[in-house]
Scaffold this motif. Structure first.
Motif, short mmCIF file in Angstrom:
data_model
loop_
_atom_site.label_atom_id
_atom_site.label_comp_id
_atom_site.label_asym_id
_atom_site.label_seq_id
_atom_site.Cartn_x
_atom_site.Cartn_y
_atom_site.Cartn_z
N ILE A 254 0.70 -1.26 0.01
CA ILE A 254 -0.01 0.00 0.03
C ILE A 254 0.94 1.27 -0.16
O ILE A 254 0.60 2.31 -0.68
CB ILE A 254 -0.85 0.25 1.24
CG1 ILE A 254 -1.92 -0.97 0.85
CG2 ILE A 254 -1.54 1.31 1.37
CD1 ILE A 254 -2.89 -1.31 2.29
N VAL A 255 1.93 1.47 0.85
CA VAL A 255 2.71 2.45 0.97
C VAL A 255 3.65 2.77 -0.45
O VAL A 255 3.64 3.72 -0.76
CB VAL A 255 3.75 2.19 2.00
CG1 VAL A 255 4.96 3.45 2.09
CG2 VAL A 255 3.18 2.31 3.41
N GLY A 262 2.09 9.51 -5.70
CA GLY A 262 2.04 10.97 -5.49
C GLY A 262 1.69 11.21 -3.95
O GLY A 262 1.49 12.45 -3.54
N LEU A 263 1.12 10.36 -3.29
CA LEU A 263 0.73 10.33 -1.93
C LEU A 263 1.88 10.42 -1.03
O LEU A 263 2.49 9.46 -0.75
CB LEU A 263 -0.32 9.40 -1.69
CG LEU A 263 -1.70 9.80 -1.70
CD1 LEU A 263 -2.59 8.37 -1.35
CD2 LEU A 263 -2.20 10.64 -0.65
N THR A 264 2.13 11.72 -0.49
CA THR A 264 3.32 11.82 0.58
C THR A 264 3.13 11.85 1.73
O THR A 264 4.07 11.93 2.42
CB THR A 264 4.29 12.99 -0.09
OG1 THR A 264 3.39 14.21 -0.01
CG2 THR A 264 4.57 12.86 -1.74
N VAL A 265 1.88 11.75 2.36
CA VAL A 265 1.47 12.06 3.64
C VAL A 265 1.99 10.77 4.44
O VAL A 265 2.19 9.69 3.86
CB VAL A 265 0.00 12.23 3.74
CG1 VAL A 265 -0.49 13.65 3.04
CG2 VAL A 265 -0.73 10.97 3.37
N PRO A 266 2.44 11.18 5.69
CA PRO A 266 2.63 9.89 6.60
C PRO A 266 1.69 8.84 6.57
O PRO A 266 0.52 9.06 6.66
CB PRO A 266 2.94 10.51 7.88
CG PRO A 266 3.22 12.15 7.63
CD PRO A 266 2.18 12.42 6.20
N PHE A 267 2.08 7.61 7.00
CA PHE A 267 1.25 6.59 7.28
C PHE A 267 1.38 6.09 8.90
O PHE A 267 2.54 6.21 9.35
CB PHE A 267 1.70 5.33 6.34
CG PHE A 267 1.00 5.07 4.99
CD1 PHE A 267 -0.11 4.44 4.78
CD2 PHE A 267 1.70 6.18 4.01
CE1 PHE A 267 -0.65 4.20 3.62
CE2 PHE A 267 1.20 6.01 2.91
CZ PHE A 267 -0.26 4.91 2.51
N GLY A 287 9.47 8.02 7.42
CA GLY A 287 8.42 8.83 8.48
C GLY A 287 7.32 8.30 8.69
O GLY A 287 6.19 9.05 9.06
N THR A 288 7.18 7.14 8.50
CA THR A 288 6.07 6.38 9.04
C THR A 288 6.06 6.13 10.48
O THR A 288 7.27 5.96 10.96
CB THR A 288 5.75 5.11 8.18
OG1 THR A 288 6.84 4.03 8.27
CG2 THR A 288 5.47 5.47 6.83
N PHE A 289 5.07 5.66 11.03
CA PHE A 289 5.05 5.64 12.54
C PHE A 289 4.00 4.50 12.69
O PHE A 289 3.11 4.03 12.25
CB PHE A 289 4.35 6.73 13.27
CG PHE A 289 5.06 7.97 13.12
CD1 PHE A 289 6.23 8.36 14.03
CD2 PHE A 289 4.93 8.62 12.18
CE1 PHE A 289 6.98 9.32 14.07
CE2 PHE A 289 5.70 9.83 11.78
CZ PHE A 289 6.67 10.24 13.14
N TYR A 290 4.34 3.59 14.01
CA TYR A 290 3.47 2.30 14.25
C TYR A 290 3.73 2.15 15.92
O TYR A 290 4.55 2.42 16.39
CB TYR A 290 3.69 1.07 13.63
CG TYR A 290 5.07 0.52 13.63
CD1 TYR A 290 5.19 -0.70 14.43
CD2 TYR A 290 6.02 0.79 12.63
CE1 TYR A 290 6.26 -1.42 14.59
CE2 TYR A 290 7.47 -0.01 12.75
CZ TYR A 290 7.26 -0.95 13.54
OH TYR A 290 8.67 -1.65 13.83
N CYS A 291 2.72 1.28 16.32
CA CYS A 291 2.60 1.24 17.76
C CYS A 291 3.49 -0.01 18.22
O CYS A 291 3.13 -0.98 17.17
CB CYS A 291 1.07 1.23 18.37
SG CYS A 291 0.95 0.89 20.03
N THR A 393 13.25 5.10 9.77
CA THR A 393 14.22 6.14 9.56
C THR A 393 15.39 5.36 8.66
O THR A 393 15.93 4.28 9.06
CB THR A 393 14.62 6.92 10.69
OG1 THR A 393 13.63 7.22 11.32
CG2 THR A 393 15.83 7.84 10.13
N ASN A 394 15.57 5.77 7.46
CA ASN A 394 16.60 5.22 6.63
C ASN A 394 16.66 3.74 6.52
O ASN A 394 17.47 2.91 6.72
CB ASN A 394 18.00 5.49 7.44
CG ASN A 394 18.37 7.08 7.38
OD1 ASN A 394 18.04 7.52 6.57
ND2 ASN A 394 18.93 7.46 8.25
#
Length: 403
Positions: A254-255, A262-267, A287-291, A393-394
């Motif tokens: 999906i990402v 062109g969807l650049t928003v965070p996931f 720049g993605t985040f998860y719990c 990150t990286n």
């Protein structure tokens, strides 16, 4: 109560002593670990998907639990009795899971670590409750794992060392709003998946409570590979971020497709993201985040666990599920040790009830890899523990903060 501590030396010694002692897999995927003469063992069942797309979860749980059980065996077992593991591959199938669990019961297990994915565990939980089998899952997060969905009663024999879905969904809505300052969210979720649905419903409820807006909600079916239609709709809705509460392989695809559009928003996602770095590029995931419940390298105890796990199994399945499973084995062994004080025979009804009672009383003294404050359980047998936020990150998942 005696603290349960883990050290690099003890675990590595356990691996050296027992790495070559596992019996070969029998027909159907059965494995006996640390076998001894009848009456000198306590049989514990393991179950999960060890082959197929979800094997990274199943093998992580199996390996994490086995690592601790091997440590206990190397130190003389529990009251002189060795732990014998009875393990089957359920291939991620509910019917296979039920059949395998019942086979383990027939083979005389006293306690059970598993199942792994949510749907399999829900299927097995009712079976385990019917025979009052002490059960701890390290990874199944739906509320229905410990609560009978038909009448709302609590399965008194079923516990977990992982978070529940509502907790994760609520946490990620709060994090997006309170830490990242977002108010406009989109959602893309697999329909018919208990795990994804649980996170999504809790996320949406918390968004409403916080005054956040869900500008788009898109679904997809199991097995789908093309998400362009859903992502095109999401892009048109102009969200500030996308909540993607699915499993890592889908999340990666999906990402990847979102970035191509062109969807650049965070996931943002839940603990099912653990392992996603293998399914999208570092640039796409930046720049993605998860719990999560597990922050690699964050403490000396975590580093010790990681060193021992890597020595035994490599790094491919070293993840949160392995750490939670190590903790599940710690809690179970503390309970087994307490049950041994009763003088009852392992696998007897009285012994199993003693283990269930001891999970509640002895868990608080277990210094775990993912819960340094011990394992106390709420009214629904869910652990009371902090969450950590991971960011990519990286190309690497790194600890961001406890939240």
């Amino acid at each position: 109560m005696k603290k349960v501590l883990c050290t690099v030396l003890a675990v590595v010694m356990a691996f050296v002593c027992f790495a070559g002692c596992s019996a070969p897999a029998a027909e159907g995927g059965n494995e006996a670990v640390g076998s001894a003469a009848s009456g000198d063992t306590i049989k514990v069942g393991l179950l999960g998907p060890y082959t197929g797309d979800l094997a990274v979860y199943g093998l992580a749980v199996k390996n994490g639990a086995t690592l601790y059980f091997d440590k206990v065996n190397a130190e003389g077992g529990i009251n002189g009795k060795k732990i014998e593991l009875i393990s089957y591959d359920n291939k991620g199938d509910d019917a296979e899971a039920i059949n395998a669990f019942n086979r383990e019961v027939d083979e005389g297990i006293t306690a059970f670590i598993g199942d792994v994915i949510t749907s399999n565990t829900i299927a097995v939980a009712g079976e385990a409750n019917a025979v009052n089998m002490p059960m701890i899952t390290a990874s199944a997060t739906a509320e229905a794992v410990t609560v009978n969905p038909d009448d709302g009663s609590v399965y008194t024999n079923v516990f977990r060392t992982c978070f529940i879905d509502p907790f994760q969904g609520e946490k990620m809505a709060q994090y997006a709003n309170e830490k990242l300052g977002y108010t406009r969210a989109a959602v893309i979720v697999q329909t018919g998946n208990d795990y994804a649905a649980g996170l999504n419903e809790a996320f949406k409820a918390k968004c409403e409570e916080l005054g956040m807006t869900i500008v788009a909600e898109e679904g997809y079916a199991k097995g789908d590979k093309d998400f362009n239609a859903q992502l095109t709709n999401i892009k048109a809705a102009d969200p500030e971020f996308i909540f993607c509460p699915n499993y890592y392989e889908d999340d990666g695809m999906i990402v990847k497709q979102a970035r191509a559009l062109g969807l650049t928003v965070p996931f943002l996602g839940g603990d099912g993201w653990d392992g996603v770095v293998k399914y999208a590029s570092a640039e796409e995931l930046e720049g993605t985040f998860y719990c999560s419940a597990y922050a690699p390298g964050s403490t000396d105890a975590v580093k010790a666990f990681e060193e021992a796990y890597t020595a035994a199994y490599g790094t491919d399945t070293l993840n949160m599920f392995a750490a939670n499973a190590y903790d599940a084995a710690m809690v179970m062994c503390a309970a087994l040790a307490k049950a041994e004080e009763t003088g009852e025979a392992p696998a007897s009804d009285a012994y199993k009830q003693a283990v269930i009672d001891a999970i509640k009383t002895e868990g608080a003294s277990v210094v775990g890899i993912t819960s340094e404050a011990g394992y106390t359980f709420d009214a629904n047998n869910n652990p009371i523990k902090d969450a950590v936020i991971m960011t990519i990150t990286n190309g690497e998942a790194v600890y961001k903060e406890t939240f």
